[in-house]
Design an enzyme around this catalytic site. Structure first.
Site, mmCIF file in Angstrom:
data_model
loop_
_atom_site.group_PDB
_atom_site.id
_atom_site.type_symbol
_atom_site.label_atom_id
_atom_site.label_comp_id
_atom_site.label_asym_id
_atom_site.label_seq_id
_atom_site.Cartn_x
_atom_site.Cartn_y
_atom_site.Cartn_z
ATOM 1 N N ASN A 103 0.813 -1.118 -0.131
ATOM 2 C CA ASN A 103 -0.036 -0.027 0.117
ATOM 3 C C ASN A 103 0.970 1.072 0.067
ATOM 4 O O ASN A 103 1.421 1.537 0.951
ATOM 5 C CB ASN A 103 -0.668 -0.144 1.038
ATOM 6 C CG ASN A 103 -1.874 1.187 1.269
ATOM 7 O OD1 ASN A 103 -1.817 2.091 0.182
ATOM 8 N ND2 ASN A 103 -2.718 1.305 2.416
ATOM 9 N N ARG A 141 -2.772 -1.981 -3.230
ATOM 10 C CA ARG A 141 -3.871 -1.461 -3.141
ATOM 11 C C ARG A 141 -3.960 -0.169 -4.096
ATOM 12 O O ARG A 141 -2.898 0.473 -4.157
ATOM 13 C CB ARG A 141 -3.743 -0.919 -1.664
ATOM 14 C CG ARG A 141 -5.175 -0.171 -1.518
ATOM 15 C CD ARG A 141 -5.249 0.379 -0.019
ATOM 16 N NE ARG A 141 -6.389 1.185 0.377
ATOM 17 C CZ ARG A 141 -6.428 1.428 1.489
ATOM 18 N NH1 ARG A 141 -5.773 1.326 2.426
ATOM 19 N NH2 ARG A 141 -7.872 2.072 1.698
ATOM 20 N N HIS A 177 -12.849 3.037 0.102
ATOM 21 C CA HIS A 177 -12.653 1.995 1.211
ATOM 22 C C HIS A 177 -13.306 0.686 0.733
ATOM 23 O O HIS A 177 -13.839 -0.026 1.590
ATOM 24 C CB HIS A 177 -13.399 2.707 2.520
ATOM 25 C CG HIS A 177 -12.640 3.617 3.235
ATOM 26 N ND1 HIS A 177 -13.306 4.681 3.638
ATOM 27 C CD2 HIS A 177 -11.108 3.820 3.138
ATOM 28 C CE1 HIS A 177 -12.365 5.553 4.263
ATOM 29 N NE2 HIS A 177 -10.945 4.915 3.877
ATOM 30 N N ARG A 215 -9.380 15.681 6.381
ATOM 31 C CA ARG A 215 -10.116 15.950 5.384
ATOM 32 C C ARG A 215 -11.404 16.509 5.859
ATOM 33 O O ARG A 215 -11.972 15.894 6.949
ATOM 34 C CB ARG A 215 -10.318 14.781 4.395
ATOM 35 C CG ARG A 215 -9.161 14.454 3.787
ATOM 36 C CD ARG A 215 -9.289 13.090 2.778
ATOM 37 N NE ARG A 215 -8.483 11.914 3.362
ATOM 38 C CZ ARG A 215 -8.822 10.636 3.212
ATOM 39 N NH1 ARG A 215 -9.637 9.997 2.389
ATOM 40 N NH2 ARG A 215 -7.860 9.805 3.722
ATOM 41 N N GLU A 273 -8.184 -4.989 4.998
ATOM 42 C CA GLU A 273 -7.765 -4.659 3.868
ATOM 43 C C GLU A 273 -6.639 -5.320 3.024
ATOM 44 O O GLU A 273 -6.930 -5.888 2.060
ATOM 45 C CB GLU A 273 -7.489 -3.208 3.535
ATOM 46 C CG GLU A 273 -8.834 -2.305 3.996
ATOM 47 C CD GLU A 273 -8.447 -0.978 4.310
ATOM 48 O OE1 GLU A 273 -7.965 -0.816 5.324
ATOM 49 O OE2 GLU A 273 -8.965 -0.093 3.777
#
Ligand code: AMP
Length: 395
Positions: free
Chosen positions: A9, A86, A174, A234, A372
């Site tokens: 990732n 990813r 996600h 964010r 993940e």
């Protein structure tokens, strides 16, 4: 033959990795932080943490080369390893994991403008590994793919149709986390998995996903990873008129607005103290309370919208660093769902139990740690073993 799988990732200043054995057991995981400055490689093998500094100024490509050299020397043969990545954005083209070749890489490059802050680093890692080990198979797994079957109107903005056709639409992110949650729920609680579930991925990035029968039918993130919930740094939902005002009347250019919305807003911006929920929960400063109040308020607002879209809600799953660990945030959210029949089991919530609602609760409240990396490893395995069946790309 099953290969060991390295999951990568790659972000702007860090590279996270996880090495899986041929039977998909995690052998080693870690990360290289502060790329561009004084990078540190931290790994966790057999439960023990090891940390060391790399040369200052080590590039992404050099860091990957060092990492691969070390992993391959210690664990796997160069010609046996496969790598799963990813990749944040699959655009409208990729609705499933895909084996990397020249043409795929070209199509992924074309999507870079859709995710300019993330995609280049994802693709750079793929390119660096191709340069060093050209025969190592690599698979791209997309954060958008799980949402690929969401249809209109949930993917639409109220813009002229040609903008949607040009890719200005809601995608959702996600997806690897939500896919893991849906899969896990199907294994552990098939009855709930078949129903209407909202999954809340609350980490540094945060979003909600409405699942019906295990499929994503709507999600709070949209065109970019900015939309929806307020996050660590964010902003979440923002009136586009405010953007126009900042640019037209506050002298801010695109770069300044980008920095503000992605890196200086959210919990960090509102509290003025930290993006990290642990810091905020343990602080007495009044701004931290305000930031947490807004954080919870935004979750409830988005949750309400998704619940109405689903025409009811049977379960709510918390995941991500905050969702899995913050009893406080889970309590605040769950208590506000009391009018819908949600009833929190306080003791279960405090110990991060898998089910945190009472037996009589009309909404089942769950905590499921996401994985993940594990999802990417499984996809990489499946893709390499069944290249044709999974070749499902939309054009
Ligand atoms: P993630 O991006 O999934 O790693 O999540 C990071 C977020 O999880 C940060 O805001 C952390 O403060 C938060 N987090 C991790 N552990 C805890 C905890 N025990 N209590 C509250 N927040 C936590």
């Amino acid at each position: 033959m099953n290969r060991p799988i390295l999951v990568i990732n790659s972000g702007s200043s860090s590279i996270k990795y996880c090495l899986y054995s041929t039977d998909l057991k995690c052998l080693d995981r870690g990360q290289i932080d502060r790329l561009g400055g004084q990078p540190t490689l931290t790994s966790r093998r057999d439960g023990e943490a090891h940390s060391r500094e790399l040369h200052a100024g080590t590039s992404h490509a050099q860091a990957l080369e060092q990492l691969l050299d070390e992993l391959m020397a210690s664990e796997a043969q160069t010609d046996h390893l496969a790598v799963g990545h990813r990749v944040v954005h699959g655009g409208s083209d990729f609705s499933a994991p895909v084996t990397i070749d020249d043409s795929v890489l070209q199509r992924l490059q074309a999507i870079v403008p859709l995710a300019p802050l993330h995609q280049p680093y994802n693709l750079a890692a793929i390119g660096a590994i191709r340069d060093i080990y050209p025969d190592t198979p690599q698979v791209a797994c997309f954060d958008t793919a799980f949402h690929a079957n969401i249809g209109k109107p949930a993917t639409q903005f109220g813009l002229p149709a040609r903008y949607h056709d040009a890719g200005v639409r809601r995608y959702g992110f996600h997806g690897l986390s939500y896919e893991y949650i849906a899969t896990r729920l199907a294994d552990t609680d098939p009855q709930l998995a078949a129903g209407r579930v909202i999954a809340a991925h609350l980490g540094n990035g945060a979003s909600l996903c409405a699942l019906h029968g295990g499929q994503s039918v709507d999600t709070s993130m949209g065109f970019s990873t900015l939309e929806g919930l307020m996050m660590g740094t964010r902003c979440g939902r923002l009136d586009p008129g405010a953007l126009l005002y900042m640019q037209a009347s506050m002298g801010m250019d695109v770069e300044a607005v980008t920095a503000l919305l992605y890196h200086e807003s959210g919990l960090k911006g509102v509290s003025g103290i930290s993006h990290d929920m642990r810091d905020l929960e343990t602080s007495d400063a009044p701004q931290t309370r305000e930031a947490i109040d807004l954080y919870v308020y935004r979750i409830l607002a988005e949750l309400g919208a998704l619940a109405v879209g689903l025409q009811g809600i049977d379960g709510l799953v918390f995941t991500g660093g905050i969702g899995e660990n913050s009893a406080h945030i889970r309590r605040r959210v769950s208590e506000c769902l009391g009018w819908l029949g949600a009833e929190l089991d306080e003791a279960a919530n405090e110990r991060n139990a898998r089910v945190i609602s009472t037996a009589g609760s009309r909404i089942k409240l769950c905590v499921i740690p996401t994985d993940e990396e594990g999802m990417i490893a499984r996809h990489t395995r499946e893709r390499l073993n069944h290249p044709e069946e999974l070749k499902d790309t939309r054009t």
